[in-house]
Structure formats: C-alpha cells, structure tokens
Design a protein around this motif. Structure first.
Motif, PDB file in Angstrom:
ATOM      1  N   PHE A 104       0.923  -1.332  -0.008  1.00 23.61           N
ATOM      2  CA  PHE A 104       0.118   0.013   0.006  1.00 23.61           C
ATOM      3  C   PHE A 104       0.911   1.682  -0.010  1.00 23.61           C
ATOM      4  O   PHE A 104       0.604   2.455  -0.846  1.00 23.61           O
ATOM      5  CB  PHE A 104      -0.807  -0.078   1.130  1.00 23.61           C
ATOM      6  N   SER A 105       2.296   0.966   0.899  1.00 28.04           N
ATOM      7  CA  SER A 105       2.989   2.835   0.701  1.00 28.04           C
ATOM      8  C   SER A 105       3.505   2.816  -0.463  1.00 28.04           C
ATOM      9  O   SER A 105       4.303   3.337  -0.489  1.00 28.04           O
ATOM     10  CB  SER A 105       3.583   2.334   2.272  1.00 28.04           C
ATOM     11  N   ALA A 106       3.833   1.221  -1.127  1.00 26.70           N
ATOM     12  CA  ALA A 106       5.151   1.623  -2.161  1.00 26.70           C
ATOM     13  C   ALA A 106       3.798   2.174  -3.090  1.00 26.70           C
ATOM     14  O   ALA A 106       4.441   3.468  -4.163  1.00 26.70           O
ATOM     15  CB  ALA A 106       5.624  -0.072  -2.401  1.00 26.70           C
ATOM     16  N   VAL A 107       3.597   1.950  -3.814  1.00 25.71           N
ATOM     17  CA  VAL A 107       1.892   2.051  -4.283  1.00 25.71           C
ATOM     18  C   VAL A 107       1.749   4.207  -3.901  1.00 25.71           C
ATOM     19  O   VAL A 107       1.676   4.380  -5.393  1.00 25.71           O
ATOM     20  CB  VAL A 107       0.773   1.848  -4.404  1.00 25.71           C
ATOM     21  N   ILE A 134      -5.106  12.219  -1.037  1.00 26.48           N
ATOM     22  CA  ILE A 134      -5.236  12.178  -2.219  1.00 26.48           C
ATOM     23  C   ILE A 134      -7.059  11.888  -2.197  1.00 26.48           C
ATOM     24  O   ILE A 134      -7.426  12.069  -1.093  1.00 26.48           O
ATOM     25  CB  ILE A 134      -3.718  10.119  -2.176  1.00 26.48           C
ATOM     26  N   SER A 135      -7.694  12.406  -3.247  1.00 23.17           N
ATOM     27  CA  SER A 135      -8.581  12.162  -3.728  1.00 23.17           C
ATOM     28  C   SER A 135      -9.451  10.784  -3.129  1.00 23.17           C
ATOM     29  O   SER A 135      -8.537   9.547  -3.035  1.00 23.17           O
ATOM     30  CB  SER A 135      -9.564  12.481  -4.840  1.00 23.17           C
ATOM     31  N   GLU A 136     -10.347  11.221  -3.101  1.00 27.72           N
ATOM     32  CA  GLU A 136     -11.645   9.182  -3.152  1.00 27.72           C
ATOM     33  C   GLU A 136     -11.118   8.633  -4.242  1.00 27.72           C
ATOM     34  O   GLU A 136     -11.083   6.840  -3.941  1.00 27.72           O
ATOM     35  CB  GLU A 136     -13.112   9.377  -2.521  1.00 27.72           C
ATOM     36  N   ASP A 137     -11.702   9.256  -5.099  1.00 25.98           N
ATOM     37  CA  ASP A 137     -11.438   8.657  -6.478  1.00 25.98           C
ATOM     38  C   ASP A 137      -9.999   7.830  -6.762  1.00 25.98           C
ATOM     39  O   ASP A 137      -9.793   6.900  -7.063  1.00 25.98           O
ATOM     40  CB  ASP A 137     -11.523   9.247  -8.034  1.00 25.98           C
ATOM     41  N   LEU A 138      -8.482   8.704  -6.624  1.00 28.14           N
ATOM     42  CA  LEU A 138      -7.518   8.169  -6.749  1.00 28.14           C
ATOM     43  C   LEU A 138      -7.261   7.074  -5.820  1.00 28.14           C
ATOM     44  O   LEU A 138      -6.876   6.033  -5.700  1.00 28.14           O
ATOM     45  CB  LEU A 138      -5.992   9.062  -6.478  1.00 28.14           C
ATOM     46  N   LEU A 139      -7.707   7.214  -4.458  1.00 28.69           N
ATOM     47  CA  LEU A 139      -7.297   6.392  -3.533  1.00 28.69           C
ATOM     48  C   LEU A 139      -8.522   4.738  -3.618  1.00 28.69           C
ATOM     49  O   LEU A 139      -7.341   3.921  -3.590  1.00 28.69           O
ATOM     50  CB  LEU A 139      -8.621   6.938  -2.084  1.00 28.69           C
ATOM     51  N   ILE A 140      -9.193   5.124  -4.265  1.00 27.66           N
ATOM     52  CA  ILE A 140     -10.234   3.538  -5.164  1.00 27.66           C
ATOM     53  C   ILE A 140      -8.903   2.872  -6.195  1.00 27.66           C
ATOM     54  O   ILE A 140      -9.309   1.811  -5.942  1.00 27.66           O
ATOM     55  CB  ILE A 140     -11.654   3.880  -5.954  1.00 27.66           C
ATOM     56  N   LYS A 209      -8.250  -3.843   1.480  1.00 26.31           N
ATOM     57  CA  LYS A 209     -10.139  -3.184   1.480  1.00 26.31           C
ATOM     58  C   LYS A 209      -8.946  -1.834   1.913  1.00 26.31           C
ATOM     59  O   LYS A 209      -8.789  -2.188   3.586  1.00 26.31           O
ATOM     60  CB  LYS A 209     -11.237  -3.719   2.397  1.00 26.31           C
ATOM     61  N   VAL A 210      -8.747  -0.651   1.614  1.00 28.52           N
ATOM     62  CA  VAL A 210      -9.525   0.742   1.972  1.00 28.52           C
ATOM     63  C   VAL A 210     -10.935   1.102   3.083  1.00 28.52           C
ATOM     64  O   VAL A 210     -11.835   0.675   2.716  1.00 28.52           O
ATOM     65  CB  VAL A 210      -9.348   1.977   1.265  1.00 28.52           C
ATOM     66  N   VAL A 211     -10.727   1.379   4.574  1.00 25.98           N
ATOM     67  CA  VAL A 211     -12.000   1.041   5.617  1.00 25.98           C
ATOM     68  C   VAL A 211     -12.232   2.748   4.946  1.00 25.98           C
ATOM     69  O   VAL A 211     -13.250   3.010   5.638  1.00 25.98           O
ATOM     70  CB  VAL A 211     -11.549  -0.020   6.410  1.00 25.98           C
ATOM     71  N   ASP A 212     -11.724   3.563   5.878  1.00 23.14           N
ATOM     72  CA  ASP A 212     -12.072   4.929   6.447  1.00 23.14           C
ATOM     73  C   ASP A 212     -10.603   5.748   5.868  1.00 23.14           C
ATOM     74  O   ASP A 212      -9.654   5.525   5.917  1.00 23.14           O
ATOM     75  CB  ASP A 212     -12.488   4.844   8.063  1.00 23.14           C
ATOM     76  N   VAL A 213     -11.002   7.055   5.766  1.00 17.60           N
ATOM     77  CA  VAL A 213      -9.989   7.813   5.589  1.00 17.60           C
ATOM     78  C   VAL A 213     -10.270   9.463   6.812  1.00 17.60           C
ATOM     79  O   VAL A 213     -11.196   9.773   6.552  1.00 17.60           O
ATOM     80  CB  VAL A 213      -9.844   8.215   4.691  1.00 17.60           C
ATOM     81  N   GLU A 214      -9.159   9.937   7.028  1.00 16.16           N
ATOM     82  CA  GLU A 214      -9.675  10.939   8.157  1.00 16.16           C
ATOM     83  C   GLU A 214      -8.183  11.847   7.635  1.00 16.16           C
ATOM     84  O   GLU A 214      -7.128  11.597   7.467  1.00 16.16           O
ATOM     85  CB  GLU A 214     -10.169  11.394   9.058  1.00 16.16           C
ATOM     86  N   LYS A 215      -8.594  13.727   8.220  1.00 20.67           N
ATOM     87  CA  LYS A 215      -7.763  14.538   8.025  1.00 20.67           C
ATOM     88  C   LYS A 215      -6.894  14.293   9.457  1.00 20.67           C
ATOM     89  O   LYS A 215      -7.479  13.832  10.140  1.00 20.67           O
ATOM     90  CB  LYS A 215      -7.678  15.603   7.569  1.00 20.67           C
ATOM     91  N   TYR A 216      -5.746  14.386   9.024  1.00 20.82           N
ATOM     92  CA  TYR A 216      -4.543  14.527   9.979  1.00 20.82           C
ATOM     93  C   TYR A 216      -3.300  14.467  10.041  1.00 20.82           C
ATOM     94  O   TYR A 216      -2.576  14.401   9.165  1.00 20.82           O
ATOM     95  CB  TYR A 216      -4.242  12.308  10.480  1.00 20.82           C
ATOM     96  N   LYS A 217      -3.245  15.464  10.988  1.00 12.18           N
ATOM     97  CA  LYS A 217      -1.590  16.465  10.807  1.00 12.18           C
ATOM     98  C   LYS A 217      -1.084  17.522   9.759  1.00 12.18           C
ATOM     99  O   LYS A 217       0.167  16.618   8.915  1.00 12.18           O
ATOM    100  CB  LYS A 217      -0.839  15.969  11.766  1.00 12.18           C
ATOM    101  N   GLY A 218      -2.314  17.984   8.748  1.00  6.68           N
ATOM    102  CA  GLY A 218      -1.580  18.191   7.558  1.00  6.68           C
ATOM    103  C   GLY A 218      -1.635  17.002   6.431  1.00  6.68           C
ATOM    104  O   GLY A 218      -1.845  17.580   5.267  1.00  6.68           O
TER     105      GLY A 218
END
Length: 263
Positions: A104-107, A134-140, A209-218
């Motif tokens: 995941f981190s490498a991609v 990153i946008s939700e579309d790109l994260l998909i 599977k990506v489960v959730d996204v939240e803003k965190y420290k910039g």
C-alpha cells in the motif's frame, strides 16, 4: 540481535530451555535460550502464545535480550525445558497486514508521491499516516492496484545487508545507522528495511480493503484491512446494509435517496 523469527517465521511451535527467570511485582520475566516470538515494534503488534501452557502476557527487548512476561507463580525454573506455542491465527493476521501495508505504501509513494510517516496495527484494522492528501477516486485506484499486485503473486524475500550494501538498494525510506540491515523485498517494486514478519508471496494476503479516511496533522490517516480481516469487514458491511434495507423497506439502489429524504 537477530531474533529467530527473522530466520524462519513459519516456526510456531518449538522446545527450548529457560535461561533466566526474574520475578517482579507485575509478573515473571523469562529469557529463553532461543525464541521465535515476535515482540511489538515497527507498527506491528506482538505475538500471542504460551510457554508450558502459561499465557505470554507481553514481549519486550531490553539491552538486546527478549523477555517473555508471564503471570506470577509461573512454575518456571532455570534450565527447565519448556514447550512454546505461538498463536497461528494472530501471527498470520499480523504478517498479512504488515506485508499489505508495505505494498500500500509503495503504491502511494510510486504513483502519487505520498510518503508513509506512521503506521499502527490494531486488532481489527490498521492505519497509515500520509504526509499529503489524495482524493477518494484516486484512493479507489490505489486499492485496485494493490489487489492487482496481490493477484500477480509477487514473491517476498528477506535478507541481511551491511549498511553500505543496503544504501545501494532503492529503499523506500532511509534506514537507521545500524551495522546489519534486514531488507524486505517485494518483487522489484519495493525494498524496505524492516524487522517484522512477512508473507513469502502476495497471494497469501488474498484481499486488501481501504476502510476509512480522515484528515490528520496536515495529511491523511487511512484505515485498511487485509486478508481475513478484510473479509470480516465486508461481512459486517453486508449485515449492516441488510438491516438498513429492512428498516427503510427499500432496495440497495434506492437507499441513498431514502436516507436523504429522512435527513
């Protein structure tokens, strides 16, 4: 200090002898002649298991020694032969999740120039912290790419190199100034200095599977699940959606419209 699991992480049952025993207020601290237990570190949770049937409450490295914490009155004595069992399901979940995080981190780094600046593994989900957004579309798209790499079944190798040798590799992150570096290589797409446990081939991950996204420290904090944990998450979603359909008396397609009406 090279721990035994680094040489063979598939060994989950082994016999050894007690090297030292120290009883403290909060429990008994045992050093074994050899151990395949993994202590918590690098974002990965510790192993669970038993020594002679007694639960290992904690694992920690102090001054280069791996200590196994047991409850008081463990019955262990110096030079006693003991049978050790590492919980297979727990180890597998940690191993799958840790390797999935590398992919995941490498991609994210290779395709979107996003760096992973922190990671944490929970009982059910894991998280990574990014230095950007990153946008939700790109994260998909990223999720799809990770699952595609899993399907391609890239091989995972671990080996040791000197610091100078390691610096010649295309490492994803800078490594600490240590004499020998343990490299985790996934195909030709990722090289990382890492002391954790990993699968030997990506097919063992099965699903990401990506489960959730939240803003965190910039940046962003992204929660994800892998392997059996990903399947369990999808099952929970199915139960929730079925209950919502029953409560709203609607189909899946109409559910967003019904919710907007209620709001």
């Amino acid at each position: 200090m090279q721990l035994k699991y680094q040489a063979d992480s598939k060994i989950l049952k082994f016999n050894t002898r007690v090297k030292t025993v120290e009883e403290k207020k909060d429990g008994v601290y045992v050093e074994l002649e050899e151990s395949y237990f993994y202590p918590e570190g690098g974002g990965q949770l510790k192993d669970e298991g038993t020594i002679n049937g007694k639960e290992v409450l904690d694992l920690m490295i102090k001054d280069g020694v791996l200590y196994h914490k047991l409850a008081s009155f463990s019955g262990l004595t110096l030079n006693m032969q003991v049978a050790c069992i590492i919980d297979e399901k727990v180890r597998e979940a940690h191993t799958v999740t840790h390797t999935a995080q590398h992919v995941f981190s490498a991609v994210l780094k290779d395709e979107h120039n996003l760096n992973t600046i922190g990671c944490h593994m929970g009982k059910h989900m894991a998280t990574i912290d990014l230095d950007g957004e990153i946008s939700e579309d790109l994260l998909i798209e990223v999720e799809d790419k990770v699952n595609k790499l899993i399907k391609e079944d890239l091989k995972v190798k671990t080996y040791f190199r000197t610091l100078k040798e390691a610096e010649r590799l295309p490492l994803r992150k800078e490594i600490k100034d240590i004499e020998h570096v343990r490299i985790v290589q996934i195909g030709d797409m990722d090289y990382s200095g890492c002391g954790g446990t990993h699968v030997t081939s990506l097919k063992e991950i099965q699903l990401f599977k990506v489960v959730d996204v939240e803003k965190y420290k910039g940046g962003l904090r992204i929660s994800f699940a892998a392997g059996q944990k990903a399947f369990e998450y999808i099952k929970e979603l199915e139960v929730t959606m079925r209950l919502l359909k029953e409560e709203l008396n609607t189909s899946m397609d109409e559910m967003p419209y019904r919710v907007r009406r209620l709001k």
